[in-house]
Design an enzyme around this catalytic site. Structure first.
Site, PDB file in Angstrom:
ATOM      1  N   LYS A  11       0.840  -1.288   0.052  1.00 15.08           N
ATOM      2  CA  LYS A  11      -0.143  -0.092   0.061  1.00 15.08           C
ATOM      3  C   LYS A  11       0.718   1.282  -0.139  1.00 15.08           C
ATOM      4  CE  LYS A  11      -3.978  -2.289   2.506  1.00 15.08           C
ATOM      5  NZ  LYS A  11      -4.828  -2.056   3.643  1.00 15.08           N
ATOM      6  N   TYR A  51     -12.688  -2.022  -2.921  1.00 14.12           N
ATOM      7  CA  TYR A  51     -13.118  -1.895  -1.501  1.00 14.12           C
ATOM      8  C   TYR A  51     -14.732  -1.812  -1.354  1.00 14.12           C
ATOM      9  CZ  TYR A  51      -8.467  -2.161   0.585  1.00 14.12           C
ATOM     10  OH  TYR A  51      -7.297  -2.475   1.311  1.00 14.12           O
ATOM     11  N   ASN A 114      -2.036   0.622   6.958  1.00 14.97           N
ATOM     12  CA  ASN A 114      -1.199  -0.735   7.509  1.00 14.97           C
ATOM     13  C   ASN A 114      -0.388  -1.379   6.434  1.00 14.97           C
ATOM     14  OD1 ASN A 114      -3.472  -1.630   5.897  1.00 14.97           O
ATOM     15  ND2 ASN A 114      -4.523  -2.541   7.641  1.00 14.97           N
ATOM     16  N   HIS A 117      -2.213  -5.244   1.645  1.00 15.49           N
ATOM     17  CA  HIS A 117      -3.225  -6.170   1.755  1.00 15.49           C
ATOM     18  C   HIS A 117      -3.081  -7.556   1.107  1.00 15.49           C
ATOM     19  CE1 HIS A 117      -7.480  -7.076   0.176  1.00 15.49           C
ATOM     20  NE2 HIS A 117      -6.884  -7.639  -0.933  1.00 15.49           N
ATOM     21  N   GLU A 128     -10.343 -10.421  -6.882  1.00 16.59           N
ATOM     22  CA  GLU A 128      -9.699  -9.386  -6.949  1.00 16.59           C
ATOM     23  C   GLU A 128      -8.477  -9.242  -8.067  1.00 16.59           C
ATOM     24  OE1 GLU A 128      -9.819  -8.808  -1.920  1.00 16.59           O
ATOM     25  OE2 GLU A 128      -8.075  -9.217  -2.747  1.00 16.59           O
TER      26      GLU A 128
HETATM   27  N1  UDP Z   1      -9.516   0.016   7.476  1.00 12.16           N
HETATM   28  C1  UDP Z   1      -9.347   1.052   8.324  1.00 12.16           C
HETATM   29  N2  UDP Z   1     -10.247   1.232   9.677  1.00 12.16           N
HETATM   30  C2  UDP Z   1     -10.689   0.023  10.147  1.00 12.16           C
HETATM   31  C3  UDP Z   1     -10.785  -1.321   9.503  1.00 12.16           C
HETATM   32  C4  UDP Z   1     -10.116  -1.156   8.147  1.00 12.16           C
HETATM   33  O1  UDP Z   1      -8.966   2.356   7.895  1.00 12.16           O
HETATM   34  O2  UDP Z   1     -11.485   0.077  11.392  1.00 12.16           O
HETATM   35  C5  UDP Z   1      -8.884  -0.251   6.591  1.00 12.16           C
HETATM   36  C6  UDP Z   1      -7.565  -0.837   6.520  1.00 12.16           C
HETATM   37  O3  UDP Z   1      -6.451  -0.162   5.667  1.00 12.16           O
HETATM   38  C7  UDP Z   1      -7.774  -2.184   6.180  1.00 12.16           C
HETATM   39  C8  UDP Z   1      -8.792  -1.947   5.049  1.00 12.16           C
HETATM   40  O4  UDP Z   1      -9.523  -0.753   5.429  1.00 12.16           O
HETATM   41  O5  UDP Z   1      -6.622  -2.834   5.702  1.00 12.16           O
HETATM   42  C9  UDP Z   1      -9.672  -3.221   4.679  1.00 12.16           C
HETATM   43  O6  UDP Z   1     -10.310  -3.462   5.830  1.00 12.16           O
HETATM   44  P1  UDP Z   1     -10.521  -4.900   6.342  1.00 12.16           P
HETATM   45  O7  UDP Z   1     -11.379  -5.039   7.498  1.00 12.16           O
HETATM   46  O8  UDP Z   1     -10.633  -5.959   5.085  1.00 12.16           O
HETATM   47  O9  UDP Z   1      -8.993  -5.598   6.771  1.00 12.16           O
HETATM   48  P2  UDP Z   1      -7.905  -6.298   6.213  1.00 12.16           P
HETATM   49  O10 UDP Z   1      -8.551  -7.466   5.429  1.00 12.16           O
HETATM   50  O11 UDP Z   1      -6.858  -5.526   5.374  1.00 12.16           O
HETATM   51  O12 UDP Z   1      -6.933  -6.955   7.409  1.00 12.16           O
HETATM   52 MG    MG Z   2     -10.231  -7.413   3.963  1.00 10.23          MG
END
Ligand code: UDP
Ligand code: MG
Length: 133
Positions: A11, A51, A114, A117, A128
């Protein structure tokens, strides 16, 4: 144990901090094959489609603006059980909850910024991947 594909993304926060090589090294050292890779800046419509499942959530707008803030590296990852193995390697979404040695524990700034992905299921991986490759 099945041979699978996953979509990995380095990212914008990680690209910005010159972490592409460090993250790829962790992936390769864990016996995950990078079979396709490209770097580009996501447009808003690409990020919104990617997303889509998070549309309407409180963090959605921030997430889209973050993911379009700079270049990302897109990777098709392959290997046995790669969906789960790469998720485990990434660590929890919130780096404070991520296990020691995981990519997010090492590099993520917070729950939004974070660094990486990874697809969360075999089925979502194929969807995806088809968006970008
Ligand atoms: N994210 C965020 N706040 C949250 C949860 C998720 O900004 O409370 C962002 C973060 O960058 C995350 C992405 O949205 O990686 C997708 O969320 P997901 O719950 O799918 O997490 P992941 O699968 O990436 O662990
Ligand atoms: Mg996710």
């Amino acid at each position: 144990m099945a041979y699978e594909k996953s979509l990995g993304i380095i990212k914008p926060d990680a690209v910005e901090r010159n972490l592409i090589g460090s993250i790829i090294k962790i992936i390769e050292d864990n016996d995950i094959k990078i079979n396709q890779m490209k770097m580009l800046e996501l447009t808003s419509s690409m990020a919104e489609e990617f997303y889509n499942i998070h549309k309407g959530k409180p963090f959605y707008e921030k997430l889209i603006s973050y993911m379009t803030s700079g270049p990302v590296v897109l990777m098709v990852l392959e290997g046995n059980d790669v969906v789960k193995r790469y998720r485990d390697l990434m660590g929890k979404t919130n780096p404070e909850d991520a296990a020691e040695g995981t990519i997010r524990k090492l590099y993520a700034k917070d729950t939004t910024f974070n660094s990486v992905h990874g697809s969360d299921s075999i089925e979502n991986a194929l969807t995806e991947i088809s968006l970008f490759f």
